[in-house]
Design an enzyme around this catalytic site. Structure first.
Site, short mmCIF file in Angstrom:
data_model
loop_
_atom_site.label_atom_id
_atom_site.label_comp_id
_atom_site.label_asym_id
_atom_site.label_seq_id
_atom_site.Cartn_x
_atom_site.Cartn_y
_atom_site.Cartn_z
N HIS A 130 0.84 -1.21 0.00
CA HIS A 130 0.00 0.00 0.00
C HIS A 130 0.87 1.26 0.00
O HIS A 130 0.65 2.19 -0.79
CB HIS A 130 -0.91 -0.02 1.23
CG HIS A 130 -1.63 1.26 1.48
ND1 HIS A 130 -2.89 1.51 0.99
CD2 HIS A 130 -1.27 2.38 2.16
CE1 HIS A 130 -3.27 2.71 1.36
NE2 HIS A 130 -2.29 3.27 2.07
N GLU A 131 1.88 1.30 0.87
CA GLU A 131 2.74 2.49 0.96
C GLU A 131 3.54 2.69 -0.33
O GLU A 131 3.71 3.82 -0.80
CB GLU A 131 3.67 2.38 2.17
CG GLU A 131 2.97 2.32 3.51
CD GLU A 131 2.11 3.54 3.79
OE1 GLU A 131 2.35 4.61 3.18
OE2 GLU A 131 1.19 3.43 4.61
N HIS A 134 1.57 4.46 -2.90
CA HIS A 134 1.57 5.92 -2.81
C HIS A 134 2.76 6.51 -3.56
O HIS A 134 2.64 7.55 -4.22
CB HIS A 134 1.62 6.36 -1.35
CG HIS A 134 0.30 6.29 -0.65
ND1 HIS A 134 -0.84 6.90 -1.12
CD2 HIS A 134 -0.05 5.68 0.52
CE1 HIS A 134 -1.84 6.69 -0.28
NE2 HIS A 134 -1.39 5.93 0.71
N GLU A 189 -6.01 7.06 -1.16
CA GLU A 189 -5.93 5.87 -0.32
C GLU A 189 -6.55 4.66 -1.01
O GLU A 189 -6.01 3.55 -0.94
CB GLU A 189 -6.62 6.12 1.03
CG GLU A 189 -5.90 7.08 1.94
CD GLU A 189 -4.53 6.58 2.35
OE1 GLU A 189 -4.34 5.36 2.45
OE2 GLU A 189 -3.64 7.42 2.55
#
Length: 256
Positions: A130-131, A134, A189
């Site tokens: 997930h990070e 980004h 997100e």
């Protein structure tokens, strides 16, 4: 522009126990803001700001050395993912009890000890995916552009006389600005969630680890707040995110 001087934390951290804050050097930030606008801001400039921000964060937090069990565990978990889509990823552990993680545009990923204490290896990988999403999605650049646009509009309106200017200078003006920012960030997100899901799937990991990590975060945060809290939150509700992952996994034949 004052609020932008303290803007650039990488606002892509997990919304559970605490959100780490970074303040850039005001002189550097002011010089940068004088030289750029929402339309001209480049990813290279954002990466440069990110490098300064992460240096400040690293200086203010205890970093697990290579010999530390936390650092060794993280190194083992991410051993296959030191470079993603051609971008070198720099992982470190902060030895603090907060349940959090964040990423910056230069490819730095920071994981807090408190998060590692409650997540399995696969769940940590899901959060790393997930990070990294980004970073790959260039969310730092897009968030900074959005903030510059909103700040310019508010400054212009606040300079006017009359009721409109008074409203912009009031708490209601700040509330509206916060809601605009939250809406933008929730979209980021969700896109990072999608990247994390694909990251797990393409690398042969269980996608369900992403769902269970969100469920743990939901439990920690009390299962989410009411309607007003959801509107103002910069992150989607963790339980809803877990359900979205589970539903997708069922459609993909990866879960019952």
């Amino acid at each position: 522009m004052n609020r932008l001087r303290s803007l650039f934390l990488v606002a892509f951290a997990l919304p559970v126990v605490s959100v780490a804050q970074i303040r850039l050097d005001p002189g550097l930030m002011q010089a940068g803001l004088e030289a750029i606008s929402a339309s001209t801001l480049t990813n290279t400039q954002v990466v440069d700001y990110s490098k300064q921000a992460i240096r400040e964060m690293d200086a203010k937090n205890p970093i697990a050395p290579a010999s530390d069990p936390y650092a060794q565990r993280l190194a083992r978990i991410v051993a296959r993912h030191k470079t993603v889509s051609g971008l070198p990823i720099n992982y470190k552990v902060y030895k603090v009890p907060d349940v959090n993680a964040f990423a910056t545009a230069d490819g730095s990923v920071r994981v807090f000890k408190g998060l590692m204490d409650i997540m399995t290896d696969n769940e940590l990988l899901a959060i790393m995916g997930h990070e990294i999403g980004h970073v790959i999605n260039k969310d730092s650049r897009d968030a900074m552009k959005s903030a510059l646009r909103r700040s310019a509009v508010r400054n212009a309106v606040a300079s006017q006389s009359g009721s409109l200017g008074q409203l912009s200078r009031s708490q209601l003006g700040g509330l509206a600005d916060q809601m605009l920012g939250a809406s933008f960030s929730r979209k980021q997100e969700t896109e990072a969630d999608d990247y994390g899901y694909s990251f797990l799937k393409q690398n042969g990991y269980s996608v369900m680890a992403l769902a269970t990590s969100f469920e743990k975060l939901a439990k920690l945060s009390g299962g989410g707040g009411g309607k007003v809290t959801a509107i103002l939150s910069s992150h989607p509700d963790s339980q809803a995110r877990a359900k979205r992952v589970r539903d997708r996994a069922k459609r993909d034949g990866l879960a019952r």
